[in-house]
Design an enzyme around this catalytic site. Structure first.
Site, short mmCIF file in Angstrom:
data_model
loop_
_atom_site.label_atom_id
_atom_site.label_comp_id
_atom_site.label_asym_id
_atom_site.label_seq_id
_atom_site.Cartn_x
_atom_site.Cartn_y
_atom_site.Cartn_z
N LYS A 1 -3.66 -8.44 11.46
CA LYS A 1 -4.02 -9.40 12.65
C LYS A 1 -2.64 -9.00 13.65
CE LYS A 1 -1.90 -14.03 13.03
NZ LYS A 1 -1.05 -14.01 14.33
N ASN A 2 -1.74 -9.13 13.26
CA ASN A 2 -0.60 -8.99 14.29
C ASN A 2 -0.64 -7.28 14.37
OD1 ASN A 2 -0.05 -11.46 13.46
ND2 ASN A 2 1.34 -11.14 12.43
N ARG B 1 0.34 -17.52 21.62
CA ARG B 1 1.69 -16.85 22.10
C ARG B 1 1.61 -15.65 22.29
NH1 ARG B 1 6.38 -18.94 21.86
NH2 ARG B 1 7.19 -17.27 22.18
N CYS C 1 6.18 -23.82 19.79
CA CYS C 1 6.09 -24.29 18.63
C CYS C 1 6.08 -24.94 17.72
CB CYS C 1 6.43 -22.25 18.22
SG CYS C 1 4.79 -21.95 17.10
N ARG D 1 10.92 -20.29 20.88
CA ARG D 1 10.47 -19.31 20.45
C ARG D 1 10.62 -18.51 22.34
NH1 ARG D 1 4.64 -18.03 17.08
NH2 ARG D 1 5.74 -16.09 17.15
N PRO D 2 12.01 -18.02 22.56
CA PRO D 2 12.06 -17.60 23.59
C PRO D 2 10.76 -16.35 23.92
CG PRO D 2 13.88 -17.31 23.08
CD PRO D 2 12.76 -18.22 21.37
N ILE D 3 11.74 -16.14 25.16
CA ILE D 3 11.01 -14.42 25.54
C ILE D 3 11.37 -13.39 26.24
CG2 ILE D 3 8.31 -15.48 25.01
CD1 ILE D 3 8.16 -15.21 28.02
N ASP D 4 12.93 -14.62 26.72
CA ASP D 4 14.39 -13.88 27.63
C ASP D 4 14.22 -12.09 26.49
OD1 ASP D 4 15.36 -14.98 24.24
OD2 ASP D 4 16.93 -13.80 25.25
N LEU D 5 13.69 -12.19 25.75
CA LEU D 5 13.92 -10.08 25.28
C LEU D 5 13.10 -9.60 25.83
CD1 LEU D 5 14.93 -10.28 21.58
CD2 LEU D 5 16.86 -10.06 23.71
N ASP E 1 7.22 -14.58 7.69
CA ASP E 1 5.32 -15.30 7.66
C ASP E 1 5.24 -15.28 6.25
OD1 ASP E 1 5.49 -15.54 10.44
OD2 ASP E 1 4.89 -13.06 10.08
N ILE F 1 14.68 -16.38 10.57
CA ILE F 1 14.48 -16.19 11.76
C ILE F 1 14.06 -16.76 12.52
CG2 ILE F 1 11.86 -14.54 12.59
CD1 ILE F 1 13.67 -12.91 10.49
N ARG G 1 -6.70 -18.99 11.98
CA ARG G 1 -6.45 -18.61 12.85
C ARG G 1 -6.19 -16.99 12.73
NH1 ARG G 1 -1.76 -20.54 16.41
NH2 ARG G 1 -1.87 -18.38 16.77
C1 EPZ Z 1 5.90 -12.11 15.38
O1 EPZ Z 1 5.78 -13.12 16.09
C2 EPZ Z 1 4.48 -12.40 14.52
N1 EPZ Z 1 3.47 -12.63 15.47
C3 EPZ Z 1 5.24 -13.57 13.74
O2 EPZ Z 1 4.21 -14.08 12.65
C4 EPZ Z 1 5.86 -13.17 13.25
O3 EPZ Z 1 6.74 -14.62 12.42
C5 EPZ Z 1 7.13 -12.75 14.05
O4 EPZ Z 1 6.85 -11.38 14.85
C6 EPZ Z 1 8.75 -12.40 12.98
O5 EPZ Z 1 8.22 -11.49 11.87
C7 EPZ Z 1 3.09 -11.53 16.04
O6 EPZ Z 1 3.10 -10.48 15.37
C8 EPZ Z 1 1.32 -11.49 16.88
P1 EPZ Z 1 9.72 -12.17 16.92
P2 EPZ Z 1 7.19 -12.75 17.88
O7 EPZ Z 1 10.21 -11.81 18.31
O8 EPZ Z 1 7.06 -11.00 17.70
C9 EPZ Z 1 13.60 -14.58 18.53
C10 EPZ Z 1 2.38 -15.36 12.63
O9 EPZ Z 1 2.02 -16.86 11.69
N2 EPZ Z 1 13.52 -14.03 20.21
O10 EPZ Z 1 10.33 -11.34 15.93
O11 EPZ Z 1 6.88 -13.80 18.69
C11 EPZ Z 1 12.88 -15.72 17.93
O12 EPZ Z 1 13.29 -17.40 18.26
C12 EPZ Z 1 3.21 -15.48 13.50
O13 EPZ Z 1 1.43 -14.92 12.05
C13 EPZ Z 1 13.93 -14.61 20.69
O14 EPZ Z 1 15.72 -14.88 20.86
O15 EPZ Z 1 8.11 -12.94 16.58
C14 EPZ Z 1 13.24 -15.40 16.69
O16 EPZ Z 1 14.25 -16.11 15.80
C15 EPZ Z 1 4.54 -16.21 13.67
N3 EPZ Z 1 14.19 -13.96 22.28
C16 EPZ Z 1 13.55 -14.34 16.48
O17 EPZ Z 1 13.53 -13.40 17.75
C17 EPZ Z 1 13.04 -13.34 22.05
O18 EPZ Z 1 12.52 -13.17 23.76
C18 EPZ Z 1 12.12 -13.08 15.96
O19 EPZ Z 1 10.96 -13.29 16.58
C19 EPZ Z 1 12.11 -12.85 21.13
C20 EPZ Z 1 12.48 -13.66 20.52
#
Ligand code: EPZ
Length: 421
Positions: free
Chosen positions: A22-23, A92, A116, A121-125, A308, A330, A400
């Site tokens: 899925k991811n 998301r 969430c 789960r910010p999107i600042d990056l 995960d 994480i 999901r």
């Molecule tokens: C992906 O989410 C996966 N989702 C998640 O799977 C998974 O848990 C996660 O990666 C970590 O492996 C999909 O691929 C659709 P991240 P993603 O950005 O990319 C922080 C599941 O159960 N962060 O790698 O959104 C964040 O808060 C789901 O299938 C920022 O600070 O995760 C976290 O602490 C749940 N700023 C860390 O980084 C940002 O802009 C890693 O999150 C983005 C993230």
């Protein structure tokens, strides 16, 4: 609402085939927007999140057909640029359309995903990377409005955050950079197999990317991409869930359609627990005869132990004699499953981002509530080893991300069924 009903006590035996990831499929679907031509994506699991993404893509003007695990996506010459709150708030990963829309249309209006259940789960990056490429970004009325004046320009981008790299931010920024003018580098890029799979698809579309799978990506922008055909990798989290279920029940299971090299962190831990694991070319055989041994684990970005699989690992630790500790690096708040596992008789204590798990001899079946996708999976596999009957409610979380999990576990000998309500 449906519930999954499990009567514990059966050892899993036989073979199970893992579905597509899925991811991996979700960002690849978004990437298809980067060309006006049709793309074909195979090995796509039939899941609610995939249907949500298909709905979003249709609302952007793309033609999307999904049959027998194959998606045909034809975006056409122009796209609408609005990703509404209604869809983004339910999933998301919809935020992945931001990079492709800016890259192709020069404008995007994408709802902020918001909170969430597994924590903030910010999107600042994502936004930092897109701004570095020249997008002008404003947050207004809960939406990200991103606009490019002339065209995106290649840039040096550092994508590390307080919790390390980000999978979807790396994907989003990479998808925008492939159509930028000139060269981009992304440092502290996520190394997850799903990022590699996305890069592989983008390269098939004509993108010029090197370094995927390492923390440094180099991208040479091109003017246009064309449609392409790909098959998504198998789901390492689904595979890991079956591997743990087999180990917990003391069974003997051959997990098929799996990439063994994606499971090294899990295999290392399970071998320490006394589980026998044999890697084949695309298979993993899991067996256990003796007692499980306690182990400690910490979630980290790939190739570390995946967040995960944290909840499922905790279910295994719950029935492992002795004390095990699992630390979440994480999502430090991703512990909603603890109280539900404790309702089944486990002895788990939270200490900040760590869970101290005192293994018990038996869990006892109980009605439990799923809080998120992976927590649901943990409750299901806990039910397989619990005395009596476990009812897992709010199964829509499970739907999901797991394709026919109850059918697959039933075929392995579990006493499990879905009650449709
Ligand atoms: C992906 O989410 C996966 N989702 C998640 O799977 C998974 O848990 C996660 O990666 C970590 O492996 C999909 O691929 C659709 P991240 P993603 O950005 O990319 C922080 C599941 O159960 N962060 O790698 O959104 C964040 O808060 C789901 O299938 C920022 O600070 O995760 C976290 O602490 C749940 N700023 C860390 O980084 C940002 O802009 C890693 O999150 C983005 C993230």
């Amino acid at each position: 609402m449906d519930k999954i009903v499990i009567t514990g006590g059966r050892k899993l035996k036989g073979e199970v085939t893992v579905s597509g990831a899925k991811n991996s499929a979700l960002p690849i679907m978004a990437a298809a927007l980067l060309s006006e031509e049709e793309s074909i994506i195979e090995n796509v699991p039939d899941l609610r999140d995939i249907q949500t993404m298909a709905k979003l893509m249709r609302s952007l003007g793309a033609r999307v057909l999904f049959e027998n695990g194959t998606l045909a996506i034809k975006p056409g010459r122009t796209l609408k640029t609005l990703a509404p709150y209604k869809l983004v708030s339910t999933m998301r990963a919809s935020v992945c359309v931001l990079g492709p829309l800016i890259g192709r249309m020069g404008y995007a209006e994408v709802s902020l995903p918001g909170g969430c259940v597994i924590g903030p789960r910010p999107i600042d990056l994502h936004l930092k990377g897109l701004e570095a490429l020249g997008a002008h970004i404003e947050i207004q009325h809960g939406y990200v409005n991103a606009r490019v004046k002339k065209s995106l320009r290649g840039a040096e981008i550092y994508l590390g955050g307080s919790f390390g790299s980000s999978v979807l931010a790396t994907g989003n920024v990479m998808m925008a950079a492939v159509l930028a003018q000139g060269k981009s580098t992304i440092e502290n890029a996520a190394c997850e197999p799903e990022v590699v799979d996305l890069a592989r698809f983008l390269k098939k579309m004509g993108a010029r990317i090197t370094g995927e799978g390492s923390p440094r990506l180099e991208i040479e922008g091109v003017k246009k991409l064309h449609g392409a055909k790909t098959a998504v990798i198998s789901d390492r989290i689904e595979a890991g869930t079956f591997i743990m279920a087999a180990a917990m029940t003391g069974g003997d299971v051959l997990v098929k359609n799996v990439e063994p090299s994606h499971q090294n962190a899990l295999i290392d831990k399970l071998r320490q627990c006394g589980v026998k694991i044999e890697k084949g070319k695309n298979t993993i055989r899991v067996r256990r005869n003796g007692r499980l041994k306690p182990v400690d684990a910490t979630t980290l970005p790939y190739p570390g132990f995946p967040t995960d699989l944290q909840a499922q690992m905790m279910a295994l630790m719950a029935v492992t004699p002795g004390i095990s500790v699992i630390t979440e690096k994480i999502y430090p708040d991703r512990f909603m499953h603890v109280s539900e596992l404790n309702r089944m008789g486990s002895k788990i204590f939270l200490e900040g981002p760590s869970a101290i798990v005192h293994g018990v001899k038996h869990l006892s079946g109980a009605p439990v509530m799923a809080s998120d996708l992976r927590a649901s999976a943990a409750l299901v596999i806990a039910g397989l080893v619990a005395e009596g009957t476990t009812e897992v409610h709010r199964v829509y979380h499970l739907d999901r991300g797991y394709e026919k999990i109850e059918e697959k576990l039933f075929a392995l000998g579990a006493s499990i069924h879905r009650d449709r309500e």
